[in-house]
Write a protein that holds these residues in place. Structure first.
Motif, mmCIF file in Angstrom:
data_model
loop_
_atom_site.group_PDB
_atom_site.id
_atom_site.type_symbol
_atom_site.label_atom_id
_atom_site.label_comp_id
_atom_site.label_asym_id
_atom_site.label_seq_id
_atom_site.Cartn_x
_atom_site.Cartn_y
_atom_site.Cartn_z
ATOM 1 N N CYS A 129 -6.169 4.595 -9.744
ATOM 2 C CA CYS A 129 -6.829 6.468 -9.412
ATOM 3 C C CYS A 129 -7.462 6.031 -10.994
ATOM 4 O O CYS A 129 -6.192 6.651 -11.968
ATOM 5 C CB CYS A 129 -6.357 7.191 -8.913
ATOM 6 S SG CYS A 129 -5.610 7.217 -7.633
ATOM 7 N N PRO A 147 0.663 -0.998 0.308
ATOM 8 C CA PRO A 147 -0.250 0.427 0.111
ATOM 9 C C PRO A 147 0.805 1.481 -0.007
ATOM 10 O O PRO A 147 0.250 1.892 0.109
ATOM 11 C CB PRO A 147 -0.843 -0.085 1.101
ATOM 12 C CG PRO A 147 -0.186 -0.666 2.467
ATOM 13 C CD PRO A 147 0.517 -1.547 1.039
ATOM 14 N N THR A 148 2.116 1.310 0.229
ATOM 15 C CA THR A 148 2.980 2.642 0.179
ATOM 16 C C THR A 148 4.154 2.042 -1.007
ATOM 17 O O THR A 148 4.411 1.476 -0.804
ATOM 18 C CB THR A 148 3.312 2.607 1.827
ATOM 19 O OG1 THR A 148 2.156 2.919 2.940
ATOM 20 C CG2 THR A 148 4.399 3.143 1.553
ATOM 21 N N THR A 204 -6.072 7.387 -1.084
ATOM 22 C CA THR A 204 -4.692 7.666 -1.359
ATOM 23 C C THR A 204 -4.314 9.734 -1.459
ATOM 24 O O THR A 204 -4.479 9.691 -1.073
ATOM 25 C CB THR A 204 -4.685 6.885 -2.485
ATOM 26 O OG1 THR A 204 -5.232 5.949 -3.084
ATOM 27 C CG2 THR A 204 -3.558 7.078 -2.907
ATOM 28 N N THR A 258 -10.731 4.711 -2.763
ATOM 29 C CA THR A 258 -9.505 4.450 -1.408
ATOM 30 C C THR A 258 -9.185 5.439 -1.586
ATOM 31 O O THR A 258 -8.138 5.497 -2.319
ATOM 32 C CB THR A 258 -8.863 3.440 -1.980
ATOM 33 O OG1 THR A 258 -9.196 1.776 -2.419
ATOM 34 C CG2 THR A 258 -7.300 2.773 -0.934
ATOM 35 N N PHE A 261 -1.613 3.379 -8.687
ATOM 36 C CA PHE A 261 -2.491 2.857 -7.312
ATOM 37 C C PHE A 261 -4.559 2.435 -7.551
ATOM 38 O O PHE A 261 -5.248 3.474 -7.138
ATOM 39 C CB PHE A 261 -2.697 3.886 -6.361
ATOM 40 C CG PHE A 261 -1.373 3.734 -5.313
ATOM 41 C CD1 PHE A 261 -1.069 3.098 -4.152
ATOM 42 C CD2 PHE A 261 -0.400 4.417 -5.702
ATOM 43 C CE1 PHE A 261 -0.278 3.067 -3.547
ATOM 44 C CE2 PHE A 261 1.310 3.802 -4.787
ATOM 45 C CZ PHE A 261 0.886 3.047 -3.828
ATOM 46 N N VAL A 307 -3.408 6.929 6.522
ATOM 47 C CA VAL A 307 -4.379 7.734 5.841
ATOM 48 C C VAL A 307 -5.826 8.011 6.923
ATOM 49 O O VAL A 307 -5.554 9.279 7.345
ATOM 50 C CB VAL A 307 -5.192 7.198 4.436
ATOM 51 C CG1 VAL A 307 -6.213 8.092 4.011
ATOM 52 C CG2 VAL A 307 -4.346 7.356 3.834
ATOM 53 N N THR A 319 0.850 6.462 -0.111
ATOM 54 C CA THR A 319 0.214 5.741 0.736
ATOM 55 C C THR A 319 -1.297 5.203 0.680
ATOM 56 O O THR A 319 -2.000 6.138 0.332
ATOM 57 C CB THR A 319 0.445 5.226 1.769
ATOM 58 O OG1 THR A 319 0.102 4.449 3.322
ATOM 59 C CG2 THR A 319 0.250 6.618 2.877
ATOM 60 N N GLN A 320 -1.465 4.061 0.462
ATOM 61 C CA GLN A 320 -3.459 4.195 0.621
ATOM 62 C C GLN A 320 -3.477 3.056 2.213
ATOM 63 O O GLN A 320 -4.036 2.537 2.600
ATOM 64 C CB GLN A 320 -3.930 2.637 -0.066
ATOM 65 C CG GLN A 320 -4.085 3.709 -1.350
ATOM 66 C CD GLN A 320 -4.533 2.410 -3.017
ATOM 67 O OE1 GLN A 320 -4.503 1.488 -2.424
ATOM 68 N NE2 GLN A 320 -5.297 3.544 -3.772
ATOM 69 N N ASP A 328 -9.186 10.290 -3.957
ATOM 70 C CA ASP A 328 -10.029 9.218 -3.396
ATOM 71 C C ASP A 328 -10.247 8.184 -5.043
ATOM 72 O O ASP A 328 -9.581 9.218 -6.532
ATOM 73 C CB ASP A 328 -11.808 9.493 -3.325
ATOM 74 C CG ASP A 328 -12.613 9.011 -3.954
ATOM 75 O OD1 ASP A 328 -11.951 7.178 -4.209
ATOM 76 O OD2 ASP A 328 -14.012 8.031 -2.940
ATOM 77 N N CYS A 329 -8.887 7.301 -4.990
ATOM 78 C CA CYS A 329 -9.009 6.857 -6.162
ATOM 79 C C CYS A 329 -9.679 5.248 -6.101
ATOM 80 O O CYS A 329 -10.123 4.507 -5.531
ATOM 81 C CB CYS A 329 -7.297 5.979 -5.550
ATOM 82 S SG CYS A 329 -6.316 7.563 -5.865
#
Length: 166
Positions: free
Chosen positions: A161, A64-65, A122, A120, A159, A85, A79-80, A116-117
């Protein structure tokens, strides 16, 4: 120690924090390729054009990073990770920011934002180094907003998006 700190901060979540079984080897420095910076096609070099002599270190492991340091010019991070976050969103000074490449974002300033991706949250971060500041008046050096926009577009694709809809 991490579990105790999480308990004191009230942010442990479900279950105990567990250390990784092994740490990945540190990435080796590399030279940016033409049109590809930090392993991202379309990311603008954060300095004068034609001066790709800077080395970059890309943390490109799955997860996630993601992060990249272009020595002395810029450090990019995405990062997600939900706990990171959430911490960013609950910090003082976190407010709505001007749109980035058409995306509605919030953050601390226009270059440290959460978008918002595909559902998620982000976090995108750009830190500029002294070499960038020294070169800012040199022809061919992209402006900060151009750097951030190309970063969000290029890293955002990695990621999930999608392009914002109007």
């Amino acid at each position: 120690m991490a579990n105790n700190a999480a308990d004191r901060a009230g942010c442990r979540g479900n279950g105990a924090l567990v250390p990784p079984g092994a740490l990945a080897a540190a990435p080796e420095p590399q030279r940016p390729e033409e049109g590809v910076v930090c392993d991202l096609a379309g990311l603008a070099f954060p300095g004068p054009q034609g001066r790709g002599a800077a080395e970059e270190i890309v943390q490109n492991a799955p997860g996630p990073t993601w992060a990249c340091d272009v020595s002395g010019y810029a450090t990019y991070a995405v990062t997600q990770e939900p706990r990171i976050v959430a911490g960013i969103r609950s910090s003082p000074g976190y407010v709505e920011q001007p749109r980035v490449t058409g995306r509605q974002v919030s953050g601390f300033d226009p270059h440290h934002v959460v978008a918002d991706c595909a559902g998620t949250p982000t976090y995108f971060s750009l830190e500029l180094g002294q070499k960038y500041h020294d070169a800012v008046d040199t022809p061919g050096t992209p402006r900060i907003q151009e750097l951030f926009d190309t970063f969000v577009e290029a890293a955002g694709k990695r990621f999930g998006c999608s392009a914002p809809t109007s």
